[in-house]
Design an enzyme around this catalytic site. Structure first.
Site, PDB file in Angstrom:
ATOM      1  N   HIS A 288       2.829   3.260  -8.995  1.00 29.59           N
ATOM      2  CA  HIS A 288       2.675   1.827  -9.267  1.00 29.59           C
ATOM      3  C   HIS A 288       3.932   1.279  -9.967  1.00 29.59           C
ATOM      4  CE1 HIS A 288      -1.323   2.009  -7.798  1.00 29.59           C
ATOM      5  NE2 HIS A 288      -1.855   2.634  -8.833  1.00 29.59           N
TER       6      HIS A 288
ATOM      7  N   TRP B 207       2.847   7.965  -2.516  1.00 26.43           N
ATOM      8  CA  TRP B 207       4.252   8.148  -2.901  1.00 26.43           C
ATOM      9  C   TRP B 207       4.325   9.069  -4.121  1.00 26.43           C
ATOM     10  CZ3 TRP B 207       7.290   7.461  -7.178  1.00 26.43           C
ATOM     11  CH2 TRP B 207       8.674   7.399  -6.992  1.00 26.43           C
TER      12      TRP B 207
ATOM     13  N   TRP C 121     -11.303  -2.816  -8.861  1.00 25.58           N
ATOM     14  CA  TRP C 121     -12.022  -2.592 -10.133  1.00 25.58           C
ATOM     15  C   TRP C 121     -12.823  -1.300 -10.081  1.00 25.58           C
ATOM     16  CZ3 TRP C 121     -10.383  -5.189 -14.102  1.00 25.58           C
ATOM     17  CH2 TRP C 121      -9.908  -6.484 -13.944  1.00 25.58           C
TER      18      TRP C 121
ATOM     19  N   GLU D 271       0.847 -13.181  12.483  1.00 29.61           N
ATOM     20  CA  GLU D 271       1.313 -11.991  13.196  1.00 29.61           C
ATOM     21  C   GLU D 271       1.140 -10.813  12.240  1.00 29.61           C
ATOM     22  OE1 GLU D 271       2.314 -11.720  16.310  1.00 29.61           O
ATOM     23  OE2 GLU D 271       1.959 -13.855  16.619  1.00 29.61           O
TER      24      GLU D 271
ATOM     25  N   ASP E  26       0.829  -1.210   0.000  1.00 28.96           N
ATOM     26  CA  ASP E  26       0.000   0.000   0.000  1.00 28.96           C
ATOM     27  C   ASP E  26       0.865   1.263   0.000  1.00 28.96           C
ATOM     28  OD1 ASP E  26      -2.284   1.496   0.018  1.00 28.96           O
ATOM     29  OD2 ASP E  26      -2.818   1.090   2.106  1.00 28.96           O
ATOM     30  N   GLY E  27       0.338   2.304  -0.628  1.00 29.73           N
ATOM     31  CA  GLY E  27       1.001   3.611  -0.551  1.00 29.73           C
ATOM     32  C   GLY E  27       1.584   4.114  -1.866  1.00 29.73           C
ATOM     33  N   ASN E  28       1.336   3.391  -2.956  1.00 26.55           N
ATOM     34  CA  ASN E  28       1.873   3.832  -4.256  1.00 26.55           C
ATOM     35  C   ASN E  28       1.342   5.213  -4.635  1.00 26.55           C
ATOM     36  OD1 ASN E  28       2.946   1.291  -4.355  1.00 26.55           O
ATOM     37  ND2 ASN E  28       1.638   0.530  -6.000  1.00 26.55           N
TER      38      ASN E  28
ATOM     39  N   LEU F 219      11.251 -20.567  -3.887  1.00 31.17           N
ATOM     40  CA  LEU F 219      10.252 -19.663  -3.298  1.00 31.17           C
ATOM     41  C   LEU F 219       8.951 -19.846  -4.063  1.00 31.17           C
ATOM     42  CD1 LEU F 219       9.638 -17.031  -1.447  1.00 31.17           C
ATOM     43  CD2 LEU F 219       9.951 -15.789  -3.572  1.00 31.17           C
TER      44      LEU F 219
HETATM   45  C1  FPP Z   1      -1.797   0.202  -3.353  1.00 35.10           C
HETATM   46  O1  FPP Z   1      -1.404   1.532  -3.487  1.00 35.10           O
HETATM   47  C2  FPP Z   1      -1.288  -0.633  -4.411  1.00 35.10           C
HETATM   48  C3  FPP Z   1      -2.059  -1.198  -5.395  1.00 35.10           C
HETATM   49  C4  FPP Z   1      -3.516  -1.010  -5.490  1.00 35.10           C
HETATM   50  C5  FPP Z   1      -1.502  -2.041  -6.443  1.00 35.10           C
HETATM   51  C6  FPP Z   1      -0.188  -2.721  -6.179  1.00 35.10           C
HETATM   52  C7  FPP Z   1       0.565  -2.741  -7.436  1.00 35.10           C
HETATM   53  C8  FPP Z   1       1.902  -2.744  -7.581  1.00 35.10           C
HETATM   54  C9  FPP Z   1       2.824  -2.853  -6.445  1.00 35.10           C
HETATM   55  C10 FPP Z   1       2.541  -2.577  -8.902  1.00 35.10           C
HETATM   56  C11 FPP Z   1       2.231  -3.582  -9.948  1.00 35.10           C
HETATM   57  C12 FPP Z   1       2.225  -4.977  -9.492  1.00 35.10           C
HETATM   58  C13 FPP Z   1       3.041  -5.951  -9.946  1.00 35.10           C
HETATM   59  C14 FPP Z   1       2.811  -7.323  -9.485  1.00 35.10           C
HETATM   60  C15 FPP Z   1       4.127  -5.711 -10.862  1.00 35.10           C
HETATM   61  P1  FPP Z   1      -2.530   2.652  -3.575  1.00 35.10           P
HETATM   62  O2  FPP Z   1      -2.690   3.028  -5.003  1.00 35.10           O
HETATM   63  O3  FPP Z   1      -3.762   2.201  -2.885  1.00 35.10           O
HETATM   64  O4  FPP Z   1      -1.816   3.806  -2.766  1.00 35.10           O
HETATM   65  P2  FPP Z   1      -2.529   4.952  -1.901  1.00 35.10           P
HETATM   66  O5  FPP Z   1      -3.280   4.268  -0.793  1.00 35.10           O
HETATM   67  O6  FPP Z   1      -1.358   5.751  -1.410  1.00 35.10           O
HETATM   68  O7  FPP Z   1      -3.407   5.721  -2.837  1.00 35.10           O
END
Ligand code: FPP
Length: 236
Positions: A35, A23, A67, A201, A18-20, A129
């Protein structure tokens, strides 16, 4: 330095990445940039998991609820997953990684679903893995799907046990996660592996997923090693 040789290592680590978005926003960038950077953290984390001797790593890459995001972001995420699969599969295979996909992959369309199935087949013999990618995954949907399978198979109510029900879930054959990590400071399970996380955990890291690296993964495992796991029992 602490002696880490006898430290308990979680066999299975599950991560809510979480947090893309935050960021990217903090840098004035579009969400897709977050992402993209998050995909680099995926690579780093797989390497860290292998290095630490973790046997199963589950990554929540796309939830059933995702979605509902704008079509453009869904398209960006789908593109990134496809791109990641194409560019990383060879190396993952060489590293001995087995890919397993859980969730409603068909919703991404027949092309990606087929590519994922081929990747699973290609890596099926690997055992360094097991990388479980949760794509269009929801914990409740997983449980409902298992219940439907039980009904369709005509299993008598009294014959259904926790043990037999486990085999009907999408994670059949995969041990329950020992450690759940969620990044970005949010403290929720968000419909992830609801059944499977019963005794995991929980570790909530303030680090945003694109900034998450080997040192954060190692720190999470160190924290895990300090936890006393009782599985509901009382110490004697
Ligand atoms: C949450 O961040 C992340 C996601 C919804 C998607 C995760 C995707 C990736 C890590 C990249 C692509 C994946 C692969 C397997 C290559 P958010 O968008 O909810 O962040 P926010 O809460 O800060 O808005």
């Amino acid at each position: 330095m602490a002696d880490i040789s006898s430290r308990p290592i979680p066999r299975h680590v599950a991560i809510i990445m979480d947090g893309n978005g935050r960021w990217a926003a903090s840098r004035g960038l579009p969400r897709v940039a977050g992402h993209r950077e998050g995909a680099k953290s995926v690579r780093r984390t797989i390497e860290a998991a292998i290095g630490q001797g973790v046997q199963y790593l589950t990554l929540f890459a796309f939830s059933s609820e995702n979605w509902a995001r704008p079509a453009e972001e869904v398209a960006d995420l789908t593109f990134l997953m496809k791109h990641y699969l194409r560019s990383e599969l060879g190396e993952l295979h060489e590293q001995g990684v087995r890919l397993v996909v859980i969730g409603e992959r068909e919703r991404f369309g027949p092309n990606l679903a087929e590519e994922l199935a081929k990747a699973e087949a290609k890596t099926a013999g690997n055992d360094r893995l097991v990388l479980i990618m949760a794509l269009s995954y929801g914990g409740r949907a997983d449980i409902v799907s298992a219940a439907r399978k039980a009904i369709a198979a005509g299993i008598a109510p009294e014959a259904l046990t926790e043990q037999s029900f486990t085999h009907l879930l999408s994670t059949d054959g995969i041990p329950d996660p020992d450690l759940l990590i969620r990044t970005s400071g949010e403290k929720r399970i968000s419909n992830f592996l609801l059944w499977q996380l019963a005794y995991a955990e929980l570790l909530f890291s303030p680090v945003l997923w694109p900034d998450f690296g080997a040192a954060d993964f190692a720190a999470a495992l160190e924290e895990y090693a300090t936890r006393e796991r009782r599985f509901g029992a009382r110490p004697v």
